[in-house]
Design a protein around this motif. Structure first.
Motif, short mmCIF file in Angstrom:
data_model
loop_
_atom_site.label_atom_id
_atom_site.label_comp_id
_atom_site.label_asym_id
_atom_site.label_seq_id
_atom_site.Cartn_x
_atom_site.Cartn_y
_atom_site.Cartn_z
N TRP A 195 81.96 103.11 76.25
CA TRP A 195 80.57 103.47 76.54
C TRP A 195 79.63 102.39 76.00
CZ3 TRP A 195 77.57 106.71 79.28
CH2 TRP A 195 76.22 106.77 78.93
N ASP A 196 79.86 101.97 74.75
CA ASP A 196 78.98 100.96 74.16
C ASP A 196 79.02 99.67 74.97
OD1 ASP A 196 78.31 102.76 72.23
OD2 ASP A 196 79.58 101.90 70.67
N ALA A 197 80.20 99.31 75.44
CA ALA A 197 80.32 98.08 76.24
C ALA A 197 79.60 98.24 77.57
CB ALA A 197 81.80 97.76 76.46
N ALA A 198 79.83 99.37 78.24
CA ALA A 198 79.19 99.60 79.55
C ALA A 198 77.68 99.70 79.38
CB ALA A 198 79.74 100.88 80.17
N CYS A 199 77.27 100.39 78.34
CA CYS A 199 75.85 100.66 78.12
C CYS A 199 75.09 99.40 77.74
CB CYS A 199 75.73 101.74 77.04
SG CYS A 199 74.08 102.35 76.75
N SER A 200 75.76 98.46 77.10
CA SER A 200 75.05 97.25 76.68
C SER A 200 75.32 96.07 77.60
CB SER A 200 75.44 96.92 75.24
OG SER A 200 76.84 96.80 75.15
N GLY B 96 71.91 106.69 75.28
CA GLY B 96 71.23 105.60 75.93
C GLY B 96 70.04 105.24 75.08
N PRO B 97 69.08 104.52 75.58
CA PRO B 97 69.07 103.99 76.95
C PRO B 97 70.07 102.84 77.10
CG PRO B 97 67.11 103.29 75.75
CD PRO B 97 67.85 104.25 74.87
N PHE C 159 70.69 115.72 77.59
CA PHE C 159 69.49 115.97 76.79
C PHE C 159 68.55 114.79 76.98
CE2 PHE C 159 67.37 116.43 72.60
CZ PHE C 159 67.06 117.78 72.69
N GLU C 160 67.30 115.05 77.34
CA GLU C 160 66.28 114.01 77.54
C GLU C 160 66.78 112.86 78.41
OE1 GLU C 160 64.45 112.75 73.88
OE2 GLU C 160 64.09 114.81 73.24
N SER C 161 67.39 113.21 79.51
CA SER C 161 67.95 112.18 80.40
C SER C 161 67.36 112.35 81.79
CB SER C 161 69.47 112.31 80.45
OG SER C 161 70.01 112.01 79.17
N SER C 162 67.50 111.31 82.60
CA SER C 162 66.92 111.41 83.94
C SER C 162 67.74 110.64 84.96
CB SER C 162 65.49 110.86 83.92
OG SER C 162 65.52 109.48 83.62
N ASN C 163 67.43 110.92 86.22
CA ASN C 163 68.14 110.29 87.34
C ASN C 163 69.65 110.40 87.16
OD1 ASN C 163 68.64 108.89 89.68
ND2 ASN C 163 68.24 106.87 88.80
N LEU C 164 70.09 111.63 87.11
CA LEU C 164 71.51 111.91 86.87
C LEU C 164 72.16 112.45 88.13
CD1 LEU C 164 70.95 113.95 83.58
CD2 LEU C 164 71.69 111.55 83.74
#
Ligand SMILES: *[C@@H]1O[C@H](CO)[C@@H](O)[C@H](O)[C@H]1NC(C)=O
Ligand SMILES: *[C@@H]1O[C@H](CO)[C@@H](O)[C@H](O)[C@H]1NC(C)=O
Ligand SMILES: *[C@@H]1O[C@H](CO)[C@@H](O)[C@H](O)[C@H]1NC(C)=O
Ligand SMILES: *[C@@H]1O[C@H](CO)[C@@H](O)[C@H](O)[C@H]1NC(C)=O
Ligand SMILES: *[C@@H]1O[C@H](CO)[C@@H](O)[C@H](O)[C@H]1NC(C)=O
Ligand SMILES: *[C@@H]1O[C@H](CO)[C@@H](O)[C@H](O)[C@H]1NC(C)=O
Ligand SMILES: *[C@@H]1O[C@H](CO)[C@@H](O)[C@H](O)[C@H]1NC(C)=O
Length: 467
Positions: free
Chosen positions: A91-96, A123-124, A208-213
């Motif tokens: 996740w950290d790799a994909a997210c960054s 995120g973000p 939680f507090e997320s969008s465009n899902l």
């Protein structure tokens, strides 16, 4: 446990995880350098082609259009080894991943069962994310195995993520059975008693507090508690998902949304032990189409107005759907006390198959006893029921409009209603209490209990709050 404590616990967990998230970051690229090349998944999305290096030594530091296979980060996928750290690292790799021309793909391939503990994916992110599950994902098996230092309120959490698709041909199995049997669950104590709580059980998937899902294609089963919960999110598209849990599994709601707007739930199948879809306070612009709900409690707006709270829900449509042997079909439930409004709700073209209460408004909702009638209530207005047909289980009337004395329901319209007893010939009369509205066509059974026109203005200190 009080709401405050729950929130505090949740936030504390977030801080802990955020801190470790930050620590992980430094190592992300290094770890990836040693990563393997990725095999595209057998199903689902089309992935960017993998590079074909002649010599692995020439491999790029990371794949330009990133696919981050959890196995490259050490995931074993035998269902026993704890793969949490590998999922976090991918996740950290994909997210960054700063090459954001394409979404970054976190991939859990088919043929594996990944065991992961309660985890927050925060995120973000630098790019959109595809969280592709083609294999199986399971948590520790029941409360005994659940690590003491992780949250018992939630399993997989997405926090402050914008632009993500959770998808694939795989399965998410919450292994809920041991949680449902805790002696604090209803009638699971000695000799059918219920031992006092707290009786925490994790929600399987929480946003939680997320969008465009987007959530699509997955099978989700046997959550210890709600299968999905969305809080403070916007723009949520749920498509072709399949949720199953036994009829008697407590609190296994399919999808719960709260303070969330612009939601679409399409073409999905939900058989479970509690609400199929439940819509809490602060939701609006919700469109539900072609869903099949079975066994549980049906589609519910509410409960709203608990502890004298203000609740607002508006512009919700449920259409072209099927309810099979659920205890309620389409329900609006509010507590005594409270303020705010439920308005602009349409239930259209819904088939009922042996449903106990196909159409129900219950403004006297109460768990346990001691809910006194109060002088305020959440207003229920502008509600359309059209094309609701099928059969009801004959234990209770097929239509029940139980509105509060403080604030009657208004502008309920019924058309093209045809509800027949599932067995026998005996028709039960609709029930109305303080319900104002009109019929746009003949209904079966006939409804003569709705009051015409507009209710007299209730005398409330604060007036009606239409949100
Ligand atoms: C929980 O404790 C275990 C064992 O001490 C540790 O490996 C793990 O990282 C901890 N998890 C969290 C979320 O703190
Ligand atoms: C929403 O996310 C999708 C990827 O899941 C992306 O293609 C799209 O551009 C995003 N939309 C907005 C408005 O950010
Ligand atoms: C359960 O019921 C049986 C028979 O009534 C009784 O003998 C036993 O003590 C009860 N057990 C508990 C824990 O209450
Ligand atoms: C309705 O949803 C089901 C899945 O539950 C799907 O098979 C079917 O094609 C959908 N129908 C339409 C008209 O989209
Ligand atoms: C109601 O919600 C739908 C989306 O579900 C949206 O297209 C429509 O504009 C909304 N209507 C109003 C009056 O806001
Ligand atoms: C609340 O009001 C309803 C309708 O007037 C009545 O049927 C019910 O008995 C009342 N409940 C209590 C607890 O007073
Ligand atoms: C009654 O509700 C319908 C549907 O929401 C709405 O279109 C209509 O304007 C409402 N009528 C009145 C008199 O408010």
């Amino acid at each position: 446990m009080g709401k405050f404590h729950l929130t505090l616990l949740f936030l504390l967990t977030l801080f802990t995880i955020n801190a470790s998230h930050a620590r992980h970051h430094k190592h992300t690229y290094k770890r990836h350098k040693h990563g393997h090349y990725i095999t595209p998944p057998s199903s689902g999305i089309s992935l960017p082609p993998s590079p074909q290096p002649d010599d692995p030594a020439d491999a790029p530091a990371y794949l330009p259009s990133g696919v981050f296979d959890v196995r490259s980060y050490g995931a074993v996928g035998d269902g026993i080894v704890d793969d949490t750290a590998s999922f976090k690292a991918s996740w950290d790799a994909a997210c960054s991943n700063t090459d954001n021309s394409e979404p970054s793909v976190l991939h859990a391939p088919s043929g594996y069962t990944f065991m992961i503990q309660s985890t927050i994916f925060s995120g973000p992110c630098q790019s959109n994310i595809i969280f592709q599950i083609d294999g199986s994902v399971v948590p520790p098996d029941g409360p005994e195995e659940w690590p003491k230092n992780t949250s018992k309120h939630q399993w997989l959490v997405f926090y402050r993520v914008e632009g993500m698709s959770l998808q694939g041909g795989g399965r998410i199995d919450g292994r809920g059975a041991k949680w449902w049997d805790l002696p604090c669950k209803p009638h699971k104590g000695p000799n059918g008693t219920t031992l006092p709580g707290p009786c925490d059980s994790p929600i399987a998937l929480r946003f939680f507090e997320s969008s465009n899902l987007t959530v699509k294609g997955l099978r989700i089963q046997n959550s210890p508690q709600f299968h999905f919960r969305f809080d403070v999110c916007h723009t949520v598209h749920i498509e072709s998902i399949h949720i199953t849990a036994p009829a008697l599994s407590p609190n296994t709601d399919g999808i719960h949304i709260e303070n969330t707007n612009n939601v679409q739930i399409y073409n999905s199948f939900i058989f479970n032990g509690d609400d199929c879809v439940s819509i809490g306070s602060g939701c609006y612009d919700v469109d539900i189409r072609n869903i099949t709900c079975g066994l549980g409690h049906g589609i519910s707006i509410g409960s709203l107005g608990n502890h004298n709270s203000r609740a607002c829900v508006h512009n919700v449509t449920v259409r072209d759907s099927l309810m099979r042997e659920t205890s309620n079909g389409v329900r609006i439930k509010t507590w005594q006390g409270g303020s705010g409004a439920v308005s602009g709700i349409t239930f259209d073209n819904i088939r009922m198959d042996s449903v106990r209460n196909p159409i129900i408004i219950d403004q006297f909702y109460c768990l346990g006893k001691g809910c006194n009638n109060q002088t305020s209530a959440v207003l229920v207005t502008d509600i359309v029921y059209s094309g609701l047909k099928g059969t009801y289980d004959v234990r209770s009337p097929p239509m029940h409009f139980g509105c509060s004395d403080a604030v009657p329901c208004s502008n309920i319209t019924l058309s093209d209603i045809e509800l027949l007893p599932a067995v026998g010939e005996m028709m039960l009369d609709p029930f109305c209490w303080n319900a104002y509205g009109s019929l746009d066509s003949v209904t079966i059974p006939p409804v003569s209990c709705l009051e015409e026109g507009v209710p007299p203005q209730p005398i409330l200190e604060s007036g009606i709050d239409r949100c």
